[in-house]
Design an enzyme around this catalytic site. Structure first.
Site, PDB file in Angstrom:
ATOM      1  N   HIS A 248      -2.514   8.112   7.201  1.00  0.00           N
ATOM      2  CA  HIS A 248      -0.784   8.392   6.188  1.00  0.00           C
ATOM      3  C   HIS A 248      -1.234   9.679   5.488  1.00  0.00           C
ATOM      4  CE1 HIS A 248       2.633   6.085   6.641  1.00  0.00           C
ATOM      5  NE2 HIS A 248       2.473   5.530   5.585  1.00  0.00           N
TER       6      HIS A 248
ATOM      7  N   HIS B  60      -3.955   1.698   7.998  1.00  0.00           N
ATOM      8  CA  HIS B  60      -2.877   2.458   7.696  1.00  0.00           C
ATOM      9  C   HIS B  60      -2.510   3.775   6.725  1.00  0.00           C
ATOM     10  CE1 HIS B  60       2.142   1.742   8.081  1.00  0.00           C
ATOM     11  NE2 HIS B  60       1.527   1.997   6.564  1.00  0.00           N
ATOM     12  N   GLU B  61      -3.234   2.968   5.499  1.00  0.00           N
ATOM     13  CA  GLU B  61      -2.734   4.262   4.062  1.00  0.00           C
ATOM     14  C   GLU B  61      -3.680   5.585   4.290  1.00  0.00           C
ATOM     15  OE1 GLU B  61      -0.505   3.955   2.505  1.00  0.00           O
ATOM     16  OE2 GLU B  61      -0.632   1.406   3.064  1.00  0.00           O
TER      17      GLU B  61
ATOM     18  N   CYS C  31       6.086  -0.115   7.194  1.00  0.00           N
ATOM     19  CA  CYS C  31       6.238   1.045   5.956  1.00  0.00           C
ATOM     20  C   CYS C  31       6.905   1.111   5.166  1.00  0.00           C
ATOM     21  CB  CYS C  31       5.151   2.474   6.616  1.00  0.00           C
ATOM     22  SG  CYS C  31       5.311   3.822   6.250  1.00  0.00           S
ATOM     23  N   LEU C  32       6.258   1.853   4.092  1.00  0.00           N
ATOM     24  CA  LEU C  32       7.575   2.192   3.120  1.00  0.00           C
ATOM     25  C   LEU C  32       8.544   3.096   3.717  1.00  0.00           C
ATOM     26  CD1 LEU C  32       6.388   1.575  -0.260  1.00  0.00           C
ATOM     27  CD2 LEU C  32       8.115  -0.578   1.448  1.00  0.00           C
TER      28      LEU C  32
ATOM     29  N   GLY D  39       1.142  -1.215  -0.407  1.00  0.00           N
ATOM     30  CA  GLY D  39      -0.201  -0.073  -0.314  1.00  0.00           C
ATOM     31  C   GLY D  39       0.670   0.968   0.313  1.00  0.00           C
TER      32      GLY D  39
ATOM     33  N   GLN E  15       3.112  10.140   0.910  1.00  0.00           N
ATOM     34  CA  GLN E  15       4.927   8.988   1.352  1.00  0.00           C
ATOM     35  C   GLN E  15       5.368   9.223   0.170  1.00  0.00           C
ATOM     36  OE1 GLN E  15       2.425   5.283   2.217  1.00  0.00           O
ATOM     37  NE2 GLN E  15       4.873   5.186   3.010  1.00  0.00           N
TER      38      GLN E  15
END
Ligand SMILES: [Zn+2]
Length: 171
Positions: free
Chosen positions: A140, A136-137, A94-95, A45, A50
């Site tokens: 963000h 989670h997204e 997480c990236l 995701g 991000q």
């Protein structure tokens, strides 16, 4: 086009994203670039926040990095309409927070409304990994990272580690 993924503690990760008016060609291009970037880094995701965009856009493919056929969710203006009292705990990564994983507890089931890639309103129910990933997204887009749910001590340890990683990568 590959985009650059911002890494914690970049202050741009804390910016609250703004709703879009409609899914236009420009937004579709952002979605495709985000998807390419997500696959490149083997994430499941990615939120526009991000990659330094302030649009409320996320992309998800739980089959990323597997042999399974892609199953992509393009979501603009995602809105969690309902969540269950029941919780589930999953290990998240997480990236934007390299080499860090932690157990995070969130509502197990959710209902979410969003605009898809064709600017059509959609409403879906999700549970399991998909429910966790969407939450989670959406976090963000609100400037929230999964590590924010951890104890202060754990957060300090993670930040120390990230600082070391940064030095290492600078060489
Ligand atoms: Zn993330």
């Amino acid at each position: 086009m590959l985009l650059t993924i911002l890494k914690e503690p970049d202050p741009r990760l804390r910016v609250k994203a703004k709703p879009i008016e409609a899914v236009t060609d420009e937004i579709r291009q952002l979605m495709e670039d985000m998807l390419e970037t997500m696959y490149h880094d083997e994430g499941i995701g990615l939120a526009a926040t991000q990659v330094g965009s302030d649009k409320r856009v996320i992309v998800i493919d739980l089959n990323s990095g597997t042999e399974e056929a892609p199953e992509v969710f393009y979501m603009a203006n995602p809105e969690i309409l309902w969540h269950s009292e029941e919780k589930s705990t999953l290990k998240e990564g997480c990236l934007s927070v390299p080499e860090t994983r932690a157990d995070i507890t969130r509502p197990a089931h959710i209902k979410v409304r969003y605009l898809d890639r064709d600017n059509q309103a959609q409403e879906i129910e999700a549970d399991g990994l998909l429910a966790t990933c969407i939450q989670h997204e959406v976090d963000h887009l609100n400037g929230v990272l999964f590590i924010d749910y951890l104890s202060r001590l754990k957060q300090e340890m993670i930040h120390k580690k990230l600082k070391k990683l940064k030095k290492f990568h600078a060489l």
